[in-house]
Design a protein around this motif. Structure first.
Motif, PDB file in Angstrom:
ATOM      1  N   SER A 139       0.823  -1.209   0.000  1.00 46.74           N
ATOM      2  CA  SER A 139       0.000   0.000   0.000  1.00 46.74           C
ATOM      3  C   SER A 139       0.860   1.264   0.000  1.00 46.74           C
ATOM      4  CB  SER A 139      -0.921   0.019   1.219  1.00 46.74           C
ATOM      5  OG  SER A 139      -0.157   0.197   2.409  1.00 46.74           O
ATOM      6  N   GLU A 140       2.064   1.170   0.588  1.00 45.16           N
ATOM      7  CA  GLU A 140       2.982   2.311   0.731  1.00 45.16           C
ATOM      8  C   GLU A 140       2.347   3.453   1.521  1.00 45.16           C
ATOM      9  OE1 GLU A 140       4.552   3.392  -3.099  1.00 45.16           O
ATOM     10  OE2 GLU A 140       5.832   1.617  -3.167  1.00 45.16           O
ATOM     11  N   LYS A 141       1.431   3.105   2.425  1.00 46.89           N
ATOM     12  CA  LYS A 141       0.760   4.126   3.232  1.00 46.89           C
ATOM     13  C   LYS A 141       1.680   4.611   4.356  1.00 46.89           C
ATOM     14  CE  LYS A 141      -3.010   1.838   4.322  1.00 46.89           C
ATOM     15  NZ  LYS A 141      -4.397   1.526   4.759  1.00 46.89           N
ATOM     16  N   ASN A 142       1.580   5.886   4.683  1.00 47.27           N
ATOM     17  CA  ASN A 142       2.356   6.475   5.770  1.00 47.27           C
ATOM     18  C   ASN A 142       1.584   6.529   7.084  1.00 47.27           C
ATOM     19  OD1 ASN A 142       4.662   7.084   4.181  1.00 47.27           O
ATOM     20  ND2 ASN A 142       3.557   8.816   3.292  1.00 47.27           N
ATOM     21  N   SER A 143       0.270   6.251   7.024  1.00 48.31           N
ATOM     22  CA  SER A 143      -0.576   6.300   8.217  1.00 48.31           C
ATOM     23  C   SER A 143      -1.810   5.444   7.962  1.00 48.31           C
ATOM     24  CB  SER A 143      -0.987   7.740   8.530  1.00 48.31           C
ATOM     25  OG  SER A 143      -1.796   8.259   7.489  1.00 48.31           O
ATOM     26  N   PRO A 144      -2.558   5.102   9.025  1.00 46.99           N
ATOM     27  CA  PRO A 144      -3.716   4.213   8.843  1.00 46.99           C
ATOM     28  C   PRO A 144      -4.760   4.742   7.869  1.00 46.99           C
ATOM     29  CG  PRO A 144      -3.165   4.440  11.164  1.00 46.99           C
ATOM     30  CD  PRO A 144      -2.330   5.434  10.444  1.00 46.99           C
ATOM     31  N   ASN A 145      -4.972   6.032   7.853  1.00 46.52           N
ATOM     32  CA  ASN A 145      -6.043   6.599   7.035  1.00 46.52           C
ATOM     33  C   ASN A 145      -5.565   7.116   5.680  1.00 46.52           C
ATOM     34  OD1 ASN A 145      -7.949   6.165   9.124  1.00 46.52           O
ATOM     35  ND2 ASN A 145      -7.261   8.046  10.147  1.00 46.52           N
ATOM     36  N   ALA A 146      -4.286   6.918   5.377  1.00 42.01           N
ATOM     37  CA  ALA A 146      -3.759   7.400   4.097  1.00 42.01           C
ATOM     38  C   ALA A 146      -4.361   6.594   2.947  1.00 42.01           C
ATOM     39  CB  ALA A 146      -2.241   7.292   4.071  1.00 42.01           C
ATOM     40  N   ALA A 147      -4.506   7.248   1.816  1.00 35.58           N
ATOM     41  CA  ALA A 147      -5.070   6.596   0.632  1.00 35.58           C
ATOM     42  C   ALA A 147      -3.955   6.058  -0.249  1.00 35.58           C
ATOM     43  CB  ALA A 147      -5.913   7.597  -0.156  1.00 35.58           C
ATOM     44  N   LEU A 148      -4.294   5.050  -1.045  1.00 35.38           N
ATOM     45  CA  LEU A 148      -3.345   4.573  -2.052  1.00 35.38           C
ATOM     46  C   LEU A 148      -3.035   5.684  -3.042  1.00 35.38           C
ATOM     47  CD1 LEU A 148      -4.605   1.037  -3.201  1.00 35.38           C
ATOM     48  CD2 LEU A 148      -2.562   1.539  -1.878  1.00 35.38           C
ATOM     49  N   SER A 149      -1.843   5.664  -3.589  1.00 32.79           N
ATOM     50  CA  SER A 149      -1.544   6.593  -4.669  1.00 32.79           C
ATOM     51  C   SER A 149      -2.487   6.307  -5.827  1.00 32.79           C
ATOM     52  CB  SER A 149      -0.087   6.440  -5.127  1.00 32.79           C
ATOM     53  OG  SER A 149       0.092   5.194  -5.772  1.00 32.79           O
ATOM     54  N   GLU A 150      -2.759   7.306  -6.642  1.00 29.06           N
ATOM     55  CA  GLU A 150      -3.701   7.128  -7.739  1.00 29.06           C
ATOM     56  C   GLU A 150      -3.214   6.078  -8.719  1.00 29.06           C
ATOM     57  OE1 GLU A 150      -6.863   7.089 -10.116  1.00 29.06           O
ATOM     58  OE2 GLU A 150      -6.703   7.965  -8.103  1.00 29.06           O
ATOM     59  N   ALA A 151      -1.898   6.021  -8.948  1.00 28.09           N
ATOM     60  CA  ALA A 151      -1.360   5.031  -9.881  1.00 28.09           C
ATOM     61  C   ALA A 151      -1.629   3.621  -9.389  1.00 28.09           C
ATOM     62  CB  ALA A 151       0.146   5.254 -10.075  1.00 28.09           C
ATOM     63  N   ARG A 152      -1.426   3.385  -8.097  1.00 29.37           N
ATOM     64  CA  ARG A 152      -1.658   2.050  -7.539  1.00 29.37           C
ATOM     65  C   ARG A 152      -3.149   1.730  -7.489  1.00 29.37           C
ATOM     66  NH1 ARG A 152       2.587  -0.708  -4.637  1.00 29.37           N
ATOM     67  NH2 ARG A 152       4.508   0.215  -5.418  1.00 29.37           N
ATOM     68  N   ALA A 153      -3.935   2.714  -7.135  1.00 34.21           N
ATOM     69  CA  ALA A 153      -5.379   2.483  -7.076  1.00 34.21           C
ATOM     70  C   ALA A 153      -5.931   2.146  -8.461  1.00 34.21           C
ATOM     71  CB  ALA A 153      -6.076   3.721  -6.512  1.00 34.21           C
ATOM     72  N   GLN A 154      -5.481   2.855  -9.490  1.00 39.40           N
ATOM     73  CA  GLN A 154      -5.958   2.578 -10.844  1.00 39.40           C
ATOM     74  C   GLN A 154      -5.483   1.221 -11.319  1.00 39.40           C
ATOM     75  OE1 GLN A 154      -8.175   4.466 -12.740  1.00 39.40           O
ATOM     76  NE2 GLN A 154      -8.174   2.513 -13.857  1.00 39.40           N
ATOM     77  N   PHE A 155      -4.258   0.853 -10.950  1.00 44.07           N
ATOM     78  CA  PHE A 155      -3.743  -0.470 -11.321  1.00 44.07           C
ATOM     79  C   PHE A 155      -4.641  -1.569 -10.752  1.00 44.07           C
ATOM     80  CE2 PHE A 155      -1.168  -4.175 -10.101  1.00 44.07           C
ATOM     81  CZ  PHE A 155      -0.686  -4.558 -11.338  1.00 44.07           C
ATOM     82  N   LEU A 156      -5.036  -1.425  -9.492  1.00 43.47           N
ATOM     83  CA  LEU A 156      -5.897  -2.437  -8.880  1.00 43.47           C
ATOM     84  C   LEU A 156      -7.278  -2.444  -9.525  1.00 43.47           C
ATOM     85  CD1 LEU A 156      -5.021  -2.223  -5.072  1.00 43.47           C
ATOM     86  CD2 LEU A 156      -4.221  -3.871  -6.769  1.00 43.47           C
ATOM     87  N   ARG A 157      -7.797  -1.278  -9.883  1.00 48.38           N
ATOM     88  CA  ARG A 157      -9.101  -1.238 -10.556  1.00 48.38           C
ATOM     89  C   ARG A 157      -9.032  -1.945 -11.913  1.00 48.38           C
ATOM     90  NH1 ARG A 157      -9.375   4.080  -8.144  1.00 48.38           N
ATOM     91  NH2 ARG A 157      -8.515   5.056 -10.020  1.00 48.38           N
ATOM     92  N   ASP A 158      -7.924  -1.740 -12.622  1.00 50.73           N
ATOM     93  CA  ASP A 158      -7.745  -2.425 -13.902  1.00 50.73           C
ATOM     94  C   ASP A 158      -7.697  -3.939 -13.704  1.00 50.73           C
ATOM     95  OD1 ASP A 158      -7.676   0.020 -15.145  1.00 50.73           O
ATOM     96  OD2 ASP A 158      -5.486   0.106 -15.293  1.00 50.73           O
TER      97      ASP A 158
END
Length: 528
Positions: free
Chosen positions: A425-444
């Motif tokens: 996830s590469e998150k820096n904190s519990p509530n941080a969001a995925l980077s858009e590139a990673r989120a789009q990759f997972l959606r694909d």
């Protein structure tokens, strides 16, 4: 890490020098028959006496003060005629350069060591050093250090580490079915009755440590082959092994050469504990489902967890290796090049020795972040008894984990309908969001019907518990916080060591994590 360049040795010319990188972890040489990959692998073993000499700081000082003086090696190992190591294409003396790959942010340091053999005398050589700054002169050496005229030490630790590992290596050639030969040795390995006697003395002796080693070897072989129980004993006549699997006794010859080489290699490595293993064609005699486990288990018996292997299987190399070099034969010698790491997944899966993996019992392809995750996740799959049902491929890191990869990923569906993806996830904190590139990759991936999972914690290494980190790395190391970067820890371990730490974790610890639960869900590939 250092680079080693070899010229005019066997099939490697000075017109096309062979350059590889040496470092911790797994290094693969890939190529067809007679391409030179086995020759380069054996070079490290043949020159074992040279690596010992290069650890002498007094010799390095002489390189700097008297570069024209020749130095003699002890006879090359397993070479009957020293002239045979010279390249037939050129006929010129061999030479070698060892170069520091990543210079430190301070001076002075040793940049390179160059060796040139004496014409007509391959076991004699001259040496030359390159130091930064250029005008710095090395004048003395002692206590594993070299010093300039002003008394300042010259940093050269990567050279010492590499030479020490090569000095303490063990070499396993492609032919390893030596259990049934008479008493003796085969390269560095005890074979035949010598091995049987050694095993029996460790297993039945009074010392506790050897007994524990035999238990570890037996347990590893049992897990890899999927036996419910395993016991390995000396036969009644003392000439062979009797193997009891799942409560039934067998002669070793009844169980195949694959198991024979496991016992031979694991037992010898457990006794010797080399720094580095050199192994030719590790896939020989092994079912594809066993090959990754075989290599990672072998590495666990070395003191540096490092293996250099030569293989015909690009798939095995891609699945395991931290560094891959391809060997291409030409009519003027062999060309060695780093393997291009941008994957074509249909080609990749087809080139694995696991190409017909469904017939071999595999049901799912699992895509993970990078090469270090392949070996680490393999340890978790073993705990869950899924290691022979799931093929792990790596994505090559962030370069592949990006949008617009659907076409490449869709090629995997030609291999199987069951594909899963797990990325950091590469998150820096519990509530941080995925980077858009990673989120789009997972959606694909989800559009293609792949199961997907991003880690709840920052990355794979954030799941490694404190006791496991300390067991492998020592008391000065500690586990990471949930969102801490590995590079921010002091001291930090290398990502390539994650698999060794993961190997210590229990099933209970694993199943308390989101990674464990996701992997366990892959037991049923038809359930989404």
């Amino acid at each position: 890490m250092i680079k080693l360049t070899l010229k005019n040795y066997r099939c490697f010319t000075d017109e096309e020098p062979a350059t590889i990188e040496l470092g911790a972890g797994f290094t693969a040489f890939v190529g067809p028959n007679n391409s030179g990959k086995s020759a380069f692998l054996k070079f490290f073993y043949e020159f074992q006496n040279l690596w010992s000499q290069l650890l002498d700081e007094g010799l390095l000082v002489r390189f700097n003060t008297n570069p024209d003086n020749s130095n003699g090696m002890n006879p090359l190992r397993y070479v009957l005629d020293s002239q045979e190591i010279l390249c037939d294409f050129t006929g010129r003396p061999w030479s070698m350069e060892v170069l520091l790959n990543s210079p430190p942010p301070f001076e002075p340091y040793l940049r390179s060591i160059s060796l040139d053999s004496v014409p007509g005398s391959p076991t004699y050589y001259r040496g030359k050093l390159s130091v930064v700054p250029k005008d710095f002169s090395i004048q003395q050496g002692h206590s594993e250090k070299i010093f300039g005229a002003d008394g300042r030490p010259v940093w050269y630790q990567p050279f010492r580490d590499s030479f020490a590992a090569l000095r303490d290596c063990m070499y396993a050639p492609a032919f390893r079915n030596s259990i049934n030969e008479g008493s003796g040795s085969f390269y560095d390995f005890a074979v035949g009755t010598s091995l049987v006697t050694l095993w029996n003395s460790w297993k039945s002796g009074e010392s506790r440590t050897p007994k524990k080693e035999i238990q570890t070897v037996t347990s590893d072989i049992q897990k890899i082959f999927g036996f419910k129980s395993l016991e390995i004993n000396m036969s009644a006549n003392g000439k062979n092994f009797e193997v009891i699997t799942n409560g039934r006794p067998y002669r070793l010859t009844d169980l195949g050469s694959g198991l024979s080489q496991f016992i031979m290699l694991f037992a010898n490595l457990a006794v010797r504990k080399p720094a580095l293993l050199l192994i030719d064609e590790p896939e020989t005699n092994l079912h594809p489902a066993l090959q990754i486990d075989f290599l990672t288990s072998l590495a666990s018996y070395t003191t540096t967890s490092s293996v250099i292997f030569a293989t015909h299987s690009l798939g095995l190399a891609r699945a395991v290796a931290d560094r891959i070099f391809t060997f291409t034969p030409t009519d003027r010698g062999t060309i060695v090049t780093p393997f291009e790491r941008t994957p074509n997944y249909a080609e990749f899966a087809g080139e694995l020795s696991f190409s017909s993996f469904r017939e071999l019992g595999f049901s799912t392809i699992l895509l993970v972040e990078g090469p270090s995750e392949v070996k680490a996740v393999q340890q978790f799959l073993r705990v869950l008894n899924l290691d022979h049902r799931i093929v792990i491929l790596h994505l090559g890191g962030s370069s592949m984990i990006s949008p617009d990869r659907e076409q490449e990923l869709n090629e995997l569906k030609r291999i199987t309908d069951s594909v899963a993806v797990m990325i950091d996830s590469e998150k820096n904190s519990p509530n941080a969001a995925l980077s858009e590139a990673r989120a789009q990759f997972l959606r694909d991936c989800q559009k293609l019907g792949f199961r997907t999972h991003e880690t709840e914690l920052r990355a794979f290494e954030n799941y490694l518990p404190n006791h496991a980190v300390k067991a492998i790395k020592g008391e000065k190391y500690r586990s990471l916080g949930p969102y801490e970067k590995l590079n921010d820890a002091s001291p930090a371990w290398a990502k390539s060591e994650n698999w060794r730490i993961a190997r210590v974790m229990s099933e209970q610890e694993l199943m308390q994590t989101d990674i464990g639960k996701f992997l366990a869900s892959l037991k049923n590939p038809d359930k989404r």
